[in-house]
Design an enzyme around this catalytic site. Structure first.
Site, PDB file in Angstrom:
ATOM      1  N   GLY A  72       0.712  -1.292  -0.070  1.00 20.40           N
ATOM      2  CA  GLY A  72       0.027   0.036   0.083  1.00 20.40           C
ATOM      3  C   GLY A  72       0.657   1.232  -0.083  1.00 20.40           C
ATOM      4  N   THR A  73       1.797   1.308   0.754  1.00 17.85           N
ATOM      5  CA  THR A  73       2.781   2.419   0.855  1.00 17.85           C
ATOM      6  C   THR A  73       3.205   2.738  -0.527  1.00 17.85           C
ATOM      7  OG1 THR A  73       3.262   1.908   3.248  1.00 17.85           O
ATOM      8  CG2 THR A  73       4.913   3.406   1.993  1.00 17.85           C
ATOM      9  N   ASN A 153      -7.733   4.373   8.592  1.00 16.85           N
ATOM     10  CA  ASN A 153      -7.073   3.162   9.440  1.00 16.85           C
ATOM     11  C   ASN A 153      -7.225   3.043  10.833  1.00 16.85           C
ATOM     12  OD1 ASN A 153      -5.230   5.361   8.252  1.00 16.85           O
ATOM     13  ND2 ASN A 153      -3.844   4.255   9.716  1.00 16.85           N
ATOM     14  N   GLN A 181      -7.637   0.042   3.532  1.00 11.70           N
ATOM     15  CA  GLN A 181      -8.224  -0.523   4.703  1.00 11.70           C
ATOM     16  C   GLN A 181      -9.777  -0.785   4.039  1.00 11.70           C
ATOM     17  OE1 GLN A 181      -7.949  -1.372   7.946  1.00 11.70           O
ATOM     18  NE2 GLN A 181      -5.783  -0.470   7.957  1.00 11.70           N
ATOM     19  N   SER A 201      -3.732  -3.141  -0.663  1.00 11.98           N
ATOM     20  CA  SER A 201      -2.721  -3.926  -0.096  1.00 11.98           C
ATOM     21  C   SER A 201      -2.953  -5.250   0.328  1.00 11.98           C
ATOM     22  CB  SER A 201      -2.182  -3.213   1.260  1.00 11.98           C
ATOM     23  OG  SER A 201      -0.978  -3.982   1.685  1.00 11.98           O
ATOM     24  N   GLY A 202      -2.238  -6.308   0.036  1.00  7.16           N
ATOM     25  CA  GLY A 202      -2.636  -7.671   0.232  1.00  7.16           C
ATOM     26  C   GLY A 202      -2.690  -8.098   1.715  1.00  7.16           C
ATOM     27  N   HIS A 203      -1.956  -7.364   2.439  1.00  3.42           N
ATOM     28  CA  HIS A 203      -2.087  -7.842   4.093  1.00  3.42           C
ATOM     29  C   HIS A 203      -3.133  -7.608   4.764  1.00  3.42           C
ATOM     30  CE1 HIS A 203       0.009  -4.750   6.561  1.00  3.42           C
ATOM     31  NE2 HIS A 203       0.361  -4.497   5.242  1.00  3.42           N
ATOM     32  N   THR A 239      12.001  -6.793 -10.916  1.00  2.00           N
ATOM     33  CA  THR A 239      11.408  -8.179 -11.072  1.00  2.00           C
ATOM     34  C   THR A 239      10.349  -8.468 -10.301  1.00  2.00           C
ATOM     35  OG1 THR A 239      13.509  -8.960 -12.063  1.00  2.00           O
ATOM     36  CG2 THR A 239      11.793 -10.626 -11.114  1.00  2.00           C
ATOM     37  N   CYS A 326       1.319   2.211  13.008  1.00  2.00           N
ATOM     38  CA  CYS A 326       2.354   3.221  12.710  1.00  2.00           C
ATOM     39  C   CYS A 326       2.433   4.264  13.563  1.00  2.00           C
ATOM     40  CB  CYS A 326       2.254   3.779  11.111  1.00  2.00           C
ATOM     41  SG  CYS A 326       1.749   2.451   9.997  1.00  2.00           S
TER      42      CYS A 326
HETATM   43  N1  PLP Z   1      -2.853   3.025   3.714  1.00  2.00           N
HETATM   44  C1  PLP Z   1      -3.498   2.867   5.051  1.00  2.00           C
HETATM   45  C2  PLP Z   1      -4.936   3.366   5.105  1.00  2.00           C
HETATM   46  C3  PLP Z   1      -2.995   1.737   5.662  1.00  2.00           C
HETATM   47  O1  PLP Z   1      -3.881   1.194   6.626  1.00  2.00           O
HETATM   48  C4  PLP Z   1      -1.691   1.270   5.519  1.00  2.00           C
HETATM   49  C5  PLP Z   1      -1.377   0.182   6.349  1.00  2.00           C
HETATM   50  O2  PLP Z   1      -1.527   0.149   7.486  1.00  2.00           O
HETATM   51  C6  PLP Z   1      -1.064   1.486   4.269  1.00  2.00           C
HETATM   52  C7  PLP Z   1      -1.420   2.644   3.488  1.00  2.00           C
HETATM   53  C8  PLP Z   1       0.235   0.927   4.081  1.00  2.00           C
HETATM   54  O3  PLP Z   1       0.221  -0.253   3.311  1.00  2.00           O
HETATM   55  P1  PLP Z   1       1.349  -1.122   3.452  1.00  2.00           P
HETATM   56  O4  PLP Z   1       1.614  -1.662   4.957  1.00  2.00           O
HETATM   57  O5  PLP Z   1       0.935  -2.360   2.555  1.00  2.00           O
HETATM   58  O6  PLP Z   1       2.365  -0.477   3.083  1.00  2.00           O
END
Ligand code: PLP
Length: 387
Positions: A72-73, A153, A181, A201-203, A239, A326
């Protein structure tokens, strides 16, 4: 091993066993680089394209509009820097960003600000909702893009994305939505809601960590920010993380199939926590009471320091988050709560409880007992205000 109850799905979700099964063949005895011409390369390429179809289907996009990233970042960084870079030469140097964005967006916007871009930081109300009228006023002819997250989040508030996207579209301003989210927890249809770019984001959807995607609407121009071999149509060189991408695809497929069932189940558990916890003295809910993610509960516990509460609950076998994962690592008051008008003092007394597809009613009931015990005992020990 002692039984633990995981209630921190907003931080990360456990890897679904079906997702792991889909990934394993791409880890065990892996051979092909997706850029190679031989059969092993073609097999890896095919697996990536299948995953692209699944991610596209989850959000109502076409496969050609999905670009894989390391999470996601990176998707958020690529959207903001890519949109900014694409119009820089035209003289546009203004962007509009909500005050409650995740650090992945907020810090990228701050980086642009320090490089000479003008940032309008869009305010939110006490429930965490942005003001549509303020957005309309903030957008200017030289606005390169706006960024408002689909769902927050920390407090879980879900924004009126359709209205936000319409307001931006009327002014010809691309809108970036961080849906990290929301994806897999709320219905998303980019055909109906015309965001320009969207990060996921996958996780957060029972897929692997380190795999994500950026949706880029056809016709929207984005500069690349990673240079190299030209993978992902030149937008994101490097890659590909084939196993991660396959896992993300499998998680997206499952999330689409199970969305209604998961939302129904999680909403029931979420509301059980809200009812039980806010019945205790000095405990109040943050975020919008209705427009909120199906799995998220964010509470202010008066007279209790959040980190002590998280550690106390952890010792009892319950895993929850303090503020956001975070923000809590940095020991700073959450900018989200401050933007919602709370004081620093209140912001340090906030915990986030986020349920997942496998939590049970029994787990929630035993958690509520532990939560009550923990808050009572910590208040007895605390020099802070007694309730
Ligand atoms: N954006 C939001 C709203 C999130 O909650 C998060 C992760 O907590 C991210 C971005 C970042 O995603 P990633 O952990 O896959 O880098």
């Amino acid at each position: 091993m002692e039984q633990r109850v995981y209630l921190d799905h907003a931080a990360t979700t456990p890897l679904d066993e079906r997702v792991l099964a889909a990934m394993l063949p791409h880890l065990e005895g892996r051979r092909g680089n997706p850029s190679s011409l031989h059969a092993s390369g073609a097999a890896a390429r095919e697996a990536i394209e299948e995953a692209r179809e699944s991610v596209a289907a989850l959000i109502g996009a076409s496969a050609g509009e999905v670009f894989f990233t390391s999470g996601g970042t990176e998707a958020d960084n690529l959207a903001l820097l890519g949109l900014a870079g694409a119009v820089e030469d035209s003289g546009k140097r203004h962007i509009v960003v909500s005050q409650i964005e995740h650090a992945a967006v907020r810090e990228t916007a701050r980086h642009l600000e320090s490089s000479g871009w003008e940032v309008f930081w869009l305010a939110v109300d006490a429930d965490g909702l942005v003001d549509l009228d303020e957005l309309a006023v903030a957008l200017r002819p030289d606005t390169a893009f706006a960024a408002v997250m689909w769902a927050n989040n920390e407090v879980g508030t879900v924004q009126p994305m359709q209205e936000l996207a319409e307001t931006c579209a009327e002014r010809g301003v691309p809108l970036h939505a961080d849906a990290v989210q929301a994806a897999g927890r709320a219905p998303i249809d980019v055909e109906r809601i015309s965001v320009a770019t969207l990060a996921l984001s996958g996780h957060k959807l029972y897929g692997p960590q380190g795999a994500g995607a950026l949706y880029v609407r056809g016709g929207v121009s984005l500069d690349s920010v990673v240079f190299g071999g030209g993978q992902e149509k030149g937008l994101r060189s490097g890659t590909e993380n084939v196993a991660g991408i396959v896992g993300l695809g499998a998680a997206a497929r499952r999330a689409r199939e199970k969305l209604d069932e998961r939302v129904r189940r999680e909403t029931g558990l979420r509301d059980r926590i809200i009812a039980g916890a806010t019945a205790l003295p000095g405990v109040s809910l943050n975020g919008h009471p209705e427009r909120r993610l199906s799995n998220s509960v964010h509470l202010t516990v008066e007279g209790v320091e959040a980190e002590s509460l998280v550690l106390f609950l952890d010792a009892l076998g319950y895993e929850v988050g303090s503020g956001s994962a975070c923000a809590s690592a940095g020991h700073k008051a959450s900018p989200v709560l401050l933007a919602m008008g709370q004081g620093e003092h209140e912001a340090f007394s906030a915990v986030r409880i986020s349920v997942g597809k496998d939590n049970t009613v029994q787990e929630i009931d035993s958690f509520l007992e532990a939560f009550s015990t923990a808050t009572t005992q910590l208040r007895e020990l605390s020099p802070l205000t007694k309730i």
